[in-house]
Design a protein around this motif. Structure first.
Motif, mmCIF file in Angstrom:
data_model
loop_
_atom_site.group_PDB
_atom_site.id
_atom_site.type_symbol
_atom_site.label_atom_id
_atom_site.label_comp_id
_atom_site.label_asym_id
_atom_site.label_seq_id
_atom_site.Cartn_x
_atom_site.Cartn_y
_atom_site.Cartn_z
ATOM 1 N N ALA A 56 -60.909 -49.953 8.636
ATOM 2 C CA ALA A 56 -59.348 -49.637 8.992
ATOM 3 C C ALA A 56 -58.329 -50.330 8.051
ATOM 4 O O ALA A 56 -57.094 -50.109 8.335
ATOM 5 C CB ALA A 56 -59.082 -50.254 10.517
ATOM 6 N N GLY A 57 -58.832 -51.311 7.219
ATOM 7 C CA GLY A 57 -57.920 -52.207 6.652
ATOM 8 C C GLY A 57 -57.438 -53.353 6.998
ATOM 9 O O GLY A 57 -56.589 -53.861 6.800
ATOM 10 N N LEU A 58 -57.568 -53.530 8.353
ATOM 11 C CA LEU A 58 -57.359 -54.923 9.195
ATOM 12 C C LEU A 58 -58.024 -55.964 8.848
ATOM 13 O O LEU A 58 -57.605 -57.314 8.902
ATOM 14 C CB LEU A 58 -57.575 -54.734 10.781
ATOM 15 C CG LEU A 58 -56.786 -53.349 11.166
ATOM 16 C CD1 LEU A 58 -57.272 -53.074 12.694
ATOM 17 C CD2 LEU A 58 -55.175 -53.610 11.005
ATOM 18 N N PRO A 76 -54.289 -51.184 5.784
ATOM 19 C CA PRO A 76 -54.222 -50.157 6.684
ATOM 20 C C PRO A 76 -53.731 -48.737 6.137
ATOM 21 O O PRO A 76 -52.723 -48.978 5.299
ATOM 22 C CB PRO A 76 -53.583 -50.694 7.961
ATOM 23 C CG PRO A 76 -53.411 -52.190 7.627
ATOM 24 C CD PRO A 76 -53.764 -52.344 6.168
ATOM 25 N N SER A 77 -53.884 -47.659 6.681
ATOM 26 C CA SER A 77 -53.430 -46.376 6.174
ATOM 27 C C SER A 77 -53.082 -45.374 7.434
ATOM 28 O O SER A 77 -54.013 -45.568 8.294
ATOM 29 C CB SER A 77 -54.086 -45.864 5.038
ATOM 30 O OG SER A 77 -53.742 -44.403 5.029
ATOM 31 N N LEU A 78 -52.142 -44.729 7.393
ATOM 32 C CA LEU A 78 -52.000 -43.656 8.327
ATOM 33 C C LEU A 78 -53.179 -42.505 8.041
ATOM 34 O O LEU A 78 -53.488 -41.740 8.985
ATOM 35 C CB LEU A 78 -50.774 -43.102 8.026
ATOM 36 C CG LEU A 78 -49.454 -43.825 8.736
ATOM 37 C CD1 LEU A 78 -48.184 -43.477 8.081
ATOM 38 C CD2 LEU A 78 -49.316 -43.629 10.127
ATOM 39 N N ASP A 79 -53.816 -42.511 6.978
ATOM 40 C CA ASP A 79 -55.089 -41.515 7.003
ATOM 41 C C ASP A 79 -56.372 -42.059 7.677
ATOM 42 O O ASP A 79 -56.981 -41.147 7.985
ATOM 43 C CB ASP A 79 -55.319 -41.535 5.397
ATOM 44 C CG ASP A 79 -54.383 -40.909 4.586
ATOM 45 O OD1 ASP A 79 -53.667 -40.027 5.242
ATOM 46 O OD2 ASP A 79 -54.405 -41.336 3.342
ATOM 47 N N VAL A 82 -57.142 -45.477 14.075
ATOM 48 C CA VAL A 82 -58.067 -46.597 15.061
ATOM 49 C C VAL A 82 -57.559 -45.923 16.371
ATOM 50 O O VAL A 82 -56.615 -46.277 17.079
ATOM 51 C CB VAL A 82 -57.812 -47.899 14.694
ATOM 52 C CG1 VAL A 82 -58.882 -48.771 15.274
ATOM 53 C CG2 VAL A 82 -57.877 -48.201 13.100
ATOM 54 N N SER A 105 -43.754 -42.907 12.849
ATOM 55 C CA SER A 105 -44.359 -43.585 11.813
ATOM 56 C C SER A 105 -44.948 -42.788 10.566
ATOM 57 O O SER A 105 -44.756 -43.000 9.618
ATOM 58 C CB SER A 105 -45.395 -44.650 12.242
ATOM 59 O OG SER A 105 -44.725 -45.353 13.149
ATOM 60 N N ASN B 184 -51.662 -54.930 15.283
ATOM 61 C CA ASN B 184 -52.784 -53.917 14.626
ATOM 62 C C ASN B 184 -52.319 -52.492 14.688
ATOM 63 O O ASN B 184 -52.438 -51.819 13.650
ATOM 64 C CB ASN B 184 -54.160 -54.400 14.943
ATOM 65 C CG ASN B 184 -54.853 -55.531 14.527
ATOM 66 O OD1 ASN B 184 -53.946 -56.121 13.521
ATOM 67 N ND2 ASN B 184 -55.709 -56.142 15.235
ATOM 68 N N ARG B 187 -49.662 -52.016 12.265
ATOM 69 C CA ARG B 187 -50.285 -52.264 10.616
ATOM 70 C C ARG B 187 -51.082 -50.947 10.571
ATOM 71 O O ARG B 187 -50.827 -50.251 9.656
ATOM 72 C CB ARG B 187 -51.307 -53.245 10.675
ATOM 73 C CG ARG B 187 -50.457 -54.682 10.685
ATOM 74 C CD ARG B 187 -51.460 -56.006 10.520
ATOM 75 N NE ARG B 187 -52.124 -55.878 9.127
ATOM 76 C CZ ARG B 187 -53.283 -56.568 9.265
ATOM 77 N NH1 ARG B 187 -53.776 -57.265 10.119
ATOM 78 N NH2 ARG B 187 -54.097 -56.164 7.926
ATOM 79 N N THR B 188 -51.773 -50.447 11.502
ATOM 80 C CA THR B 188 -52.662 -49.165 11.179
ATOM 81 C C THR B 188 -51.492 -47.884 10.947
ATOM 82 O O THR B 188 -51.931 -46.917 10.283
ATOM 83 C CB THR B 188 -53.742 -48.589 12.118
ATOM 84 O OG1 THR B 188 -53.088 -48.813 13.511
ATOM 85 C CG2 THR B 188 -54.832 -50.028 12.143
ATOM 86 N N LEU B 189 -50.608 -48.130 11.715
ATOM 87 C CA LEU B 189 -49.436 -46.822 11.400
ATOM 88 C C LEU B 189 -48.398 -47.140 10.276
ATOM 89 O O LEU B 189 -47.609 -46.438 10.205
ATOM 90 C CB LEU B 189 -48.669 -46.844 12.673
ATOM 91 C CG LEU B 189 -49.321 -46.216 14.153
ATOM 92 C CD1 LEU B 189 -48.495 -46.489 15.346
ATOM 93 C CD2 LEU B 189 -49.948 -45.028 13.820
ATOM 94 N N GLU B 190 -48.762 -48.199 9.616
ATOM 95 C CA GLU B 190 -47.914 -48.504 8.474
ATOM 96 C C GLU B 190 -46.540 -48.641 8.671
ATOM 97 O O GLU B 190 -45.745 -48.129 7.950
ATOM 98 C CB GLU B 190 -48.455 -47.312 7.171
ATOM 99 C CG GLU B 190 -49.720 -47.208 6.716
ATOM 100 C CD GLU B 190 -49.728 -46.418 5.339
ATOM 101 O OE1 GLU B 190 -49.148 -46.774 4.374
ATOM 102 O OE2 GLU B 190 -50.343 -45.558 5.629
ATOM 103 N N VAL B 191 -46.339 -49.333 9.873
ATOM 104 C CA VAL B 191 -44.793 -49.678 10.307
ATOM 105 C C VAL B 191 -44.409 -50.722 9.435
ATOM 106 O O VAL B 191 -44.972 -51.811 9.235
ATOM 107 C CB VAL B 191 -45.021 -49.970 11.753
ATOM 108 C CG1 VAL B 191 -43.284 -50.038 12.255
ATOM 109 C CG2 VAL B 191 -45.636 -48.796 12.432
ATOM 110 N N ARG B 195 -39.198 -52.595 11.101
ATOM 111 C CA ARG B 195 -39.336 -51.852 12.313
ATOM 112 C C ARG B 195 -40.558 -52.346 13.279
ATOM 113 O O ARG B 195 -40.321 -52.436 14.631
ATOM 114 C CB ARG B 195 -39.935 -50.437 11.948
ATOM 115 C CG ARG B 195 -39.945 -49.377 12.947
ATOM 116 C CD ARG B 195 -39.888 -47.913 12.491
ATOM 117 N NE ARG B 195 -39.956 -46.954 13.422
ATOM 118 C CZ ARG B 195 -40.961 -46.402 13.780
ATOM 119 N NH1 ARG B 195 -42.215 -46.538 13.179
ATOM 120 N NH2 ARG B 195 -41.108 -45.496 14.612
#
Lengths: 299, 281
Positions: A56-58, A76-79, A82, A105, B184, B187-191, B195
């Motif tokens: 997940a990149g976390l 992390p990436s929107l691609d 999670v 987002s 998290n 972060r995973t939503l690249e905010v 924001r």
């Protein structure tokens, strides 16, 4: 050039503290193909969640890398959406608000109506129509996890990462949600990487099941190919499928005995962490001696 | 059928009130003049009846009632610099509290955000906060008077300094303890960081921040009375001190009741605001 899967995990290791500490897991190599549903099974403490967090990149690995679409991931990436174990909804937002937060987002330039229309589609997809204005506290555990799934799907990611998404639910709800995830993933051709310790869940959902040994120093033991075709997997009569018990027994045997004695098992054998053995226990059950085969296909 | 809890509690409150007023009334009943000879100066000061002991200088409940009525009937008069209506005095105090408190919020909430988000800033500022927090705000008064050279602004500064700490500490705590999984999600939503701060951290920490604001406004309202006693001029604190110099116990009791009432309203106002930002989990 060698075929490279969509997600390629290459030589991953993670240790907590300095490098003198034993690694939780090390030398992890495997891949997940596009459109594939891949499950990772292992006991608690073997680092399953850490692997998912790295994907997940976390979290970042101590060694090795994860290559997605030929690029090493560095955050992390929107691609990569999670679905968290504890649903992780924002409690001050409604169902619509939670999903709209993800959608806006992903597409920051969309106006409000477009975001909401898009979000509504995914609320309907997970069967929550009519609950748009409810807050997470007003929802049951199963409904919350549905929102989590809708939020992950709504950003139309290249892959879904799920960390024991159904473990906090009661058996009935879990079954219903598993069916829906199976349906949605089949419809959308979604690539999924899921962590579980539920053997039946893995057999129902996964195309391939990655078996992980116990930590510390956990590694991938083998990869079980689920030879039961997707359209023959139904939760209610899974146990009637001719391959079911062969696969299930293989997995249970691994979790109960082999996962802790794996080092002894491979002693003297040429175990190559980069070329993990693929096993198909299901086929052994339906490929009886050659003379029986003509009967099965005679009608 | 049993009456509801609210009704029974109300009846009990009424009973306690009647008992207090009754005891008070009895305690302030005029007594026969048996007391020793009075110093004539003292007699002049508190009035002949009180000095001879036939009437207590402590007002009776009825006196207080009359005084309250007199104040409430005309709260906003101005008859010279030392004789202003109690409404005007309360308004001065409220204005100072709201100004000092508002300035404190402007400083404390952003700074608290920074402290909550950065362990480095937290560690760096912690010694200052720990040392300055327990200082009585009135101890700042001479320093404020010396540097600002204006008593009105000095009292606002004192309010500022006493409201800043609870808001600062609560904001830092609320921001620092936002659940990992919510961060998290962002972060995973690249905010982006801004924001995330406004859409995730602020709403998540809002109930804790509001608790800090509620504590702050309570302290500010406590401190303003003392501050105004020191700086004088206007305000409910000055009014109390002035009435003490006039030996008007009835006016002081009236002021005490009104201070309590305004404090209650301030607290309830912030409680109502806190309810708006609270979320059930």
């Amino acid at each position: 050039m060698e075929h490279r899967p969509l997600i390629s995990i290459e030589g991953l290791a993670r240790r907590f503290g300095d490098s003198s500490q034993p690694a939780v897991f090390e030398n992890i190599w495997f891949g997940v193909d596009k459109g594939e549903f891949c499950c990772l099974i292992g006991h608690s403490g073997c680092g399953k969640t850490t692997i998912l967090n790295v994907l997940a990149g976390l979290d970042s690995p101590s060694e090795g890398a994860v290559i997605v679409d030929n690029r090493e991931i560095d955050g992390p990436s929107l691609d990569r959406a999670v679905i968290f174990q504890g649903h992780a909804l924002l409690p001050w937002l409604t169902v619509m608000g939670n999903i709209a937060f993800a959608v806006s987002s992903r597409w920051p330039k969309w106006d409000r109506t477009r975001v909401q229309d898009h979000a509504r589609r995914f609320i309907e997809l997970v069967g929550l129509k009519g609950a748009e204005d409810k807050r997470p506290a007003q929802l049951s555990g199963g409904m919350k996890q549905r929102v989590g799934i809708a939020r992950a799907l709504s950003i139309q990611p290249k892959m879904l990462l799920m960390d024991e998404p159904f473990s906090a639910l009661d058996a009935l709800t879990r079954g219903m949600l598993q069916d829906e995830v199976l349906r949605i993933c089949a419809d959308t051709q979604q690539t999924v990487f899921m962590i579980t310790h539920d053997v039946d869940e893995a057999i129902l959902l996964a195309d391939r099941i990655v078996l992980m040994t116990n930590g510390p120093g956990a590694r991938i033991a083998e990869i079980v190919v689920n030879t039961m075709p997707k359209n023959e997997r139904h939760r209610n009569d899974l146990h009637k499928h001719p391959q079911y018990y062969a696969i299930r027994n293989h997995l249970v045997e691994f979790l109960v005995n082999r996962s802790k004695n794996f080092d002894a098992e491979i002693a003297g054998m040429n175990y190559d962490p980069r070329r993990i053995k693929l096993v198909k226990p299901g086929l052994a059950a339906v490929n009886p001696p050659a003379e029986v085969v003509p009967f099965r296909h005679s009608s | 059928m049993k009456a509801s809890l609210g009704l029974r509690a109300g009846l009990l409150s009424l009973l306690i009130f009647v008992a207090i007023v009754g005891i008070w009334q009895i305690a302030t009943l005029p007594t026969a003049a048996t007391g020793p000879a009075m110093d004539p100066e003292y007699a002049k000061l508190v009035g002949a009846a009180a000095a001879t002991g036939t009437k207590s200088s402590m007002p009776t409940p009825a006196d207080i009632g009359a005084t309250i009525w007199k104040h409430l009937a005309d709260p906003f008069y101005i008859r010279g610099s030392n004789d202003k209506g109690i409404g005007i005095q309360l308004a001065y105090s409220l204005g100072r509290v709201l100004l000092g408190f508002g300035l404190a919020a402007l400083v404390a909430i952003p700074l608290g955000f920074l402290i909550g988000m950065s362990p480095l800033v937290y560690r760096a500022l912690d010694p200052f906060i720990q040392i300055l927090k327990p200082v009585s705000p009135l101890a700042w008064m001479p320093l404020a008077l010396y540097t600002i050279k204006d008593s009105a602004i000095s009292s606002i500064f004192v309010i500022f300094i006493c409201s800043v700490w609870p808001m600062l500490i609560n904001t830092a705590f609320g921001v620092g303890s936002v659940r990992r999984e919510w961060l998290n999600v962002a972060r995973t939503l690249e905010v982006g960081p801004f924001r995330t701060a406004f859409k995730v951290i602020l709403p998540a920490a809002a109930p804790t921040i509001m608790t800090g604001m509620r504590i702050s406004v309570g302290i500010a309202w406590l401190v303003i009375v003392a501050a105004e006693m020191l700086v004088g001029g206007t305000g409910i604190g000055y009014f109390v001190w002035n009435e003490w110099n006039n030996l008007s116990i009835a006016n002081i009791v009236t002021a005490i009741l009104l201070i309590g009432l305004v404090g209650l309203l301030l607290d309830q106002g912030l409680a109502w605001l806190a309810k708006l930002v609270t979320y059930p989990e």
